[in-house]
Motif scaffolding. Structure first.
Motif, PDB file in Angstrom:
ATOM      1  N   GLY A 299       0.818  -1.211   0.000  1.00  0.00           N
ATOM      2  CA  GLY A 299       0.000   0.000   0.000  1.00  0.00           C
ATOM      3  C   GLY A 299       0.845   1.251   0.000  1.00  0.00           C
ATOM      4  N   GLU A 300       1.928   1.239   0.760  1.00  0.00           N
ATOM      5  CA  GLU A 300       2.825   2.391   0.787  1.00  0.00           C
ATOM      6  C   GLU A 300       3.506   2.577  -0.563  1.00  0.00           C
ATOM      7  N   LYS A 305       5.146   8.046  -4.861  1.00  0.00           N
ATOM      8  CA  LYS A 305       6.119   7.920  -5.943  1.00  0.00           C
ATOM      9  C   LYS A 305       7.535   7.805  -5.394  1.00  0.00           C
ATOM     10  N   ILE A 306       7.798   8.529  -4.315  1.00  0.00           N
ATOM     11  CA  ILE A 306       9.096   8.458  -3.646  1.00  0.00           C
ATOM     12  C   ILE A 306       8.845   8.171  -2.172  1.00  0.00           C
ATOM     13  N   PHE A 347      10.077   4.857  -5.823  1.00  0.00           N
ATOM     14  CA  PHE A 347      11.520   4.958  -5.624  1.00  0.00           C
ATOM     15  C   PHE A 347      11.779   4.990  -4.130  1.00  0.00           C
ATOM     16  N   CYS A 348      12.570   4.052  -3.631  1.00  0.00           N
ATOM     17  CA  CYS A 348      12.815   3.955  -2.194  1.00  0.00           C
ATOM     18  C   CYS A 348      14.118   4.681  -1.856  1.00  0.00           C
ATOM     19  N   LEU A 375      10.194   1.972 -15.200  1.00  0.00           N
ATOM     20  CA  LEU A 375       9.148   1.155 -14.573  1.00  0.00           C
ATOM     21  C   LEU A 375       7.881   1.951 -14.303  1.00  0.00           C
ATOM     22  N   GLN A 376       8.004   3.253 -14.125  1.00  0.00           N
ATOM     23  CA  GLN A 376       6.799   4.068 -13.957  1.00  0.00           C
ATOM     24  C   GLN A 376       5.881   3.969 -15.179  1.00  0.00           C
ATOM     25  N   ARG A 377       6.464   3.661 -16.328  1.00  0.00           N
ATOM     26  CA  ARG A 377       5.700   3.594 -17.570  1.00  0.00           C
ATOM     27  C   ARG A 377       5.257   2.173 -17.918  1.00  0.00           C
TER      28      ARG A 377
END
Length: 456
Positions: A299-300, A305-306, A347-348, A375-377
């Motif tokens: 969920g997080e 996004k970051i 992005f961690c 990967l966002q795409r």
């Protein structure tokens, strides 16, 4: 300390607002209501068929589980003057009787833990669909301070949230800049296309590279003359980058045409490792109590996004006795369970662990930003790959075998130099926002009851 009085002394619940059935008006969905921020960003338009009606200055309070428990509350602030909006039937609208004094105070009152606990204790209904009524909220009592103290408390807390909003807006702009650069270079291949077009028209390589420079910088050839004179080193860097982009596109099986010399491969080849996480046994206190190792849920991952922090922590024993694994900072996390959330990524920005519904993509050197933006795409690609009868999931194998391409090291290096300060500023703003939120929430109870005499 003042004697306690009813909340209805300063608040009107669900006040009448005129809006005709079928009228197109601003609409706020429950999903748009923030959990730990003031401002409602996503406002659409929709025909009014019923539900909550509100205007600027009103506070929207989610009354249904789990939205109430999760803290969904927002302040309406970006409608046009006198415009009436509408939203979910599961909103309770709270309006200050005296907006000059209490508009901000009422919003922060709706975030007061004491008030939220009061609301939760009065929820009724079947499990999973419990709600609180506005009539029950109207029974809340509190030791409200004098009007001038209420106004001062609202102004002070508003200043904190204004700074949070500014940081959030800055991050949105930075995200747009980074996405535009990635799209230009690695989706639309604009520098390569500019070169290829000039050469196809019979132009020289020098002219082709000038065209690539304009595509990269967004400036015309005439505009580039001044940097050549005044900032020769910067101009030369741009020229070198333009020269590094290929001058032709070549066909591939997975991507259509890509710049010549770029290699098609799998995500696994752009990563040091790709791994699933795990969850230590919840019933074992030794795995959770006083834990210091961050542990992220899917969920997080889906909602940020970051990521700069986790909600939960596990112990070393929990790590050692479960499938949870340490994930290095600057990895990309992909949610893999339950379409449509499967495929969402974040992005961690810190070392962490994750649950089993998250696949961590630990990048090879130089690929930390490229992998993330790529990967966002890929969300729709992962949706198409999801399978399962009970719920649609993707697997680590699918993530590993995701088709990707590798630009040259020179282009990747320049991309990282441009993107790194953008990402670092976003991370810095998120960290500052987190500290501001903690400050706001710690001061809120004493400010609202007037205990803090000085708010500056």
């Amino acid at each position: 300390m003042n004697n306690e009085s009813r909340i209805t002394d300063i608040v009107d619940f669900n006040p009448p607002r005129k809006l005709k059935k079928g009228q197109i008006a601003p609409f706020i969905d429950m999903a748009a209501l923030p959990t730990n921020e003031r401002d409602i960003v996503e406002i659409t338009e929709k025909a009014f068929t019923g539900g909550a009606k509100f205007r600027n200055g009103d506070t929207l309070f989610a009354r249904i589980t789990p939205c109430l428990e999760n803290g969904k509350t927002g302040k309406v602030s970006n409608l046009s003057d006198e415009v009436i909006g509408h939203g979910s039937t599961e909103f309770i609208v709270m309006t200050a009787k005296d907006s000059e004094i209490d508009e901000d105070y009422v919003y922060y009152l709706a975030r007061l833990p004491e008030f939220r606990k009061f609301a939760q204790m009065r929820m009724t209904g079947t499990s999973g669909r419990q709600r609180v009524s506005w009539q029950d909220l109207a029974e809340f009592t509190f030791a409200f301070p004098e009007p001038e103290k209420r106004k001062a408390a609202g102004v002070f807390l508003k200043t904190i949230d204004d700074k949070i909003r500014l940081n959030t807006q800055t991050n949105q702009t930075l995200e747009q800049i980074a996405q535009a650069i990635y799209k230009s270079w690695f989706v639309d291949y604009e520098p390569t296309c500019a070169k290829a077009a000039v050469l196809a028209a019979g132009g020289s390589m020098a002219e082709a590279e000038t065209a690539a420079m304009t595509a990269i910088s967004g400036k015309t050839a005439a505009d580039l003359a001044a940097p050549a004179q005044n900032h020769p080193a910067r101009y030369q860097q741009l020229a070198d980058l333009a020269a590094a982009f290929p001058a032709a596109l070549v066909p591939t099986d997975d991507f259509g045409e890509i710049p010549e010399g770029w290699e098609v491969c799998t995500l696994k080849e752009c990563s040091r490792k790709i791994q699933n996480g795990g969850t230590p046994k919840r019933g074992n206190a030794e795995f959770w109590d006083d834990g210091t190792i961050p542990w992220l849920s899917s969920g997080e991952v889906c909602n940020n996004k970051i990521l700069i922090k986790s909600k939960e922590f596990i112990t070393q024993s929990g790590l050692d006795n479960s499938s949870a694994k340490l994930v290095p900072s600057h990895s990309t996390l992909v949610a893999i369970y339950a379409s449509p959330t499967a495929g969402k990524c974040s992005f961690c920005a810190f070392e962490s662990t994750t649950n089993q519904a998250v696949c961590a993509v630990v990048p090879k050197s130089g690929y930390q930003y490229f992998n993330y933006f790529y990967l966002q795409r890929q969300e729709q690609y992962y949706v198409s790959q999801a399978s399962g009868s009970a719920q649609q999931n993707i697997s680590k194998k699918i993530v590993e075998e995701t088709p990707i391409f590798q630009p040259t090291k020179e282009i990747l290096s320049v991309f990282n130099k441009i993107i790194q300060p953008i990402m670092n500023k976003q991370i810095s703003n998120l960290i500052e926002n987190n500290k501001l939120e903690e400050t706001r929430d710690s001061l809120l109870p004493k400010l609202l009851n007037g205990e803090l005499k000085q708010q500056a």
